[in-house]
Design a protein around this motif. Sequence first.
Motif, PDB file in Angstrom:
ATOM      1  N   ILE A 131       0.855  -1.191   0.000  1.00  0.00           N
ATOM      2  CA  ILE A 131       0.000   0.000   0.000  1.00  0.00           C
ATOM      3  C   ILE A 131       0.890   1.240   0.000  1.00  0.00           C
ATOM      4  N   PRO A 132       0.947   1.988  -1.107  1.00  0.00           N
ATOM      5  CA  PRO A 132       1.832   3.158  -1.192  1.00  0.00           C
ATOM      6  C   PRO A 132       1.232   4.406  -0.520  1.00  0.00           C
ATOM      7  N   LEU A 133       2.013   5.022   0.354  1.00  0.00           N
ATOM      8  CA  LEU A 133       1.653   6.277   1.004  1.00  0.00           C
ATOM      9  C   LEU A 133       2.605   7.377   0.564  1.00  0.00           C
ATOM     10  N   TYR A 134       2.072   8.578   0.352  1.00  0.00           N
ATOM     11  CA  TYR A 134       2.903   9.725  -0.018  1.00  0.00           C
ATOM     12  C   TYR A 134       2.599  10.864   0.940  1.00  0.00           C
ATOM     13  N   VAL A 135       3.648  11.363   1.608  1.00  0.00           N
ATOM     14  CA  VAL A 135       3.461  12.416   2.610  1.00  0.00           C
ATOM     15  C   VAL A 135       3.701  13.769   1.946  1.00  0.00           C
ATOM     16  N   GLY A 136       2.648  14.311   1.359  1.00  0.00           N
ATOM     17  CA  GLY A 136       2.763  15.551   0.608  1.00  0.00           C
ATOM     18  C   GLY A 136       2.731  16.790   1.474  1.00  0.00           C
ATOM     19  N   ALA A 137       2.588  17.931   0.811  1.00  0.00           N
ATOM     20  CA  ALA A 137       2.501  19.213   1.515  1.00  0.00           C
ATOM     21  C   ALA A 137       1.291  19.202   2.448  1.00  0.00           C
ATOM     22  N   GLN A 138       1.368  20.001   3.495  1.00  0.00           N
ATOM     23  CA  GLN A 138       0.321  20.019   4.514  1.00  0.00           C
ATOM     24  C   GLN A 138      -0.396  21.374   4.542  1.00  0.00           C
ATOM     25  N   PRO A 139      -1.581  21.428   5.157  1.00  0.00           N
ATOM     26  CA  PRO A 139      -2.402  22.647   5.119  1.00  0.00           C
ATOM     27  C   PRO A 139      -1.750  23.844   5.799  1.00  0.00           C
ATOM     28  N   PRO A 140      -2.111  25.039   5.376  1.00  0.00           N
ATOM     29  CA  PRO A 140      -1.508  26.250   5.946  1.00  0.00           C
ATOM     30  C   PRO A 140      -1.862  26.479   7.407  1.00  0.00           C
ATOM     31  N   CYS A 141      -2.999  25.940   7.859  1.00  0.00           N
ATOM     32  CA  CYS A 141      -3.425  26.168   9.250  1.00  0.00           C
ATOM     33  C   CYS A 141      -2.956  25.076  10.192  1.00  0.00           C
TER      34      CYS A 141
END
Length: 276
Positions: free
Chosen positions: A105-115
């Motif tokens: 199961i591939p997970l990608y930890v992308g950019a996160q929310p500004p708040c």
Amino acid sequence: MSKHRLSKRGRYIAWAATGVFVVAGAGVAAQTSMAAPAWPVQKTYTGRAFDACTAPSLTAMTAWKKDGYYGGVAVYVGGKNRGCAQPNLTRSWVKSVDTLGWRVIPLYVGAQPPCQKSGNKERFTAATAASVGAANANDAIVKASALGMKAGSPVYLNMEPYDIADKACNDATLTYVRSFTKTLRAKTYRAGLYGFSSSGAKAIATATNRTDLPGNLWYALWNGQETTTKDWPWNPKLYTDHSRGHQYKANSKETRGGYTITVDRNAWDAPVALIG
């Protein structure tokens, strides 16, 4: 688990800001209907899966497979916010665990929310959400492909807790997620999202505009219930076609076949990678 995506301190700050300390029909649309090259048949796994911060050694994976408790393993294929080094995660490792019978199961930890109240290496803003989402998706495809995960595989976007009551922040997050999803699908990769049932997963499941939302939803609800149906918090008609994962327990220290690994436990009924 606390170190998978953010630092332990950073993740707890994010939880506190969003109140996530509670004990812990198909997807949005049929992804095979998108205007894209012919879609490979989805590979579905239904059963128990675990995720660990660092992909375990092949020796440990062999021992755990013989134990037979788990059949699926989630791995962090990339993203600037990925919390751990991955010395074992290579194309050879992926092929080997697939041959052993593991469902990956591939997970990608992308950019996160500004708040989001945590220290991340990459964030998006309202102005950059769409462009960053597309860039992250393209990077996720490159990373997954390099590991031997072929077109038709899912990529689950890791979204840590944020304040979904902050409308501007939530709108920006949905823009980012839609852009990530649309870009994946254009290159024949299936889209999924990992998020908390009180935060990112809730934002996806309850969005009134369903355009370009992920077709698979992996919700973190640490209630100890190994199910993807009995505790489903939202419209029961959503994500019914083998499109759900449920992370029901975190930081479970387990010894199997003589190897001890700290994992998060998941009940799984959703797409897994096509390995080649």
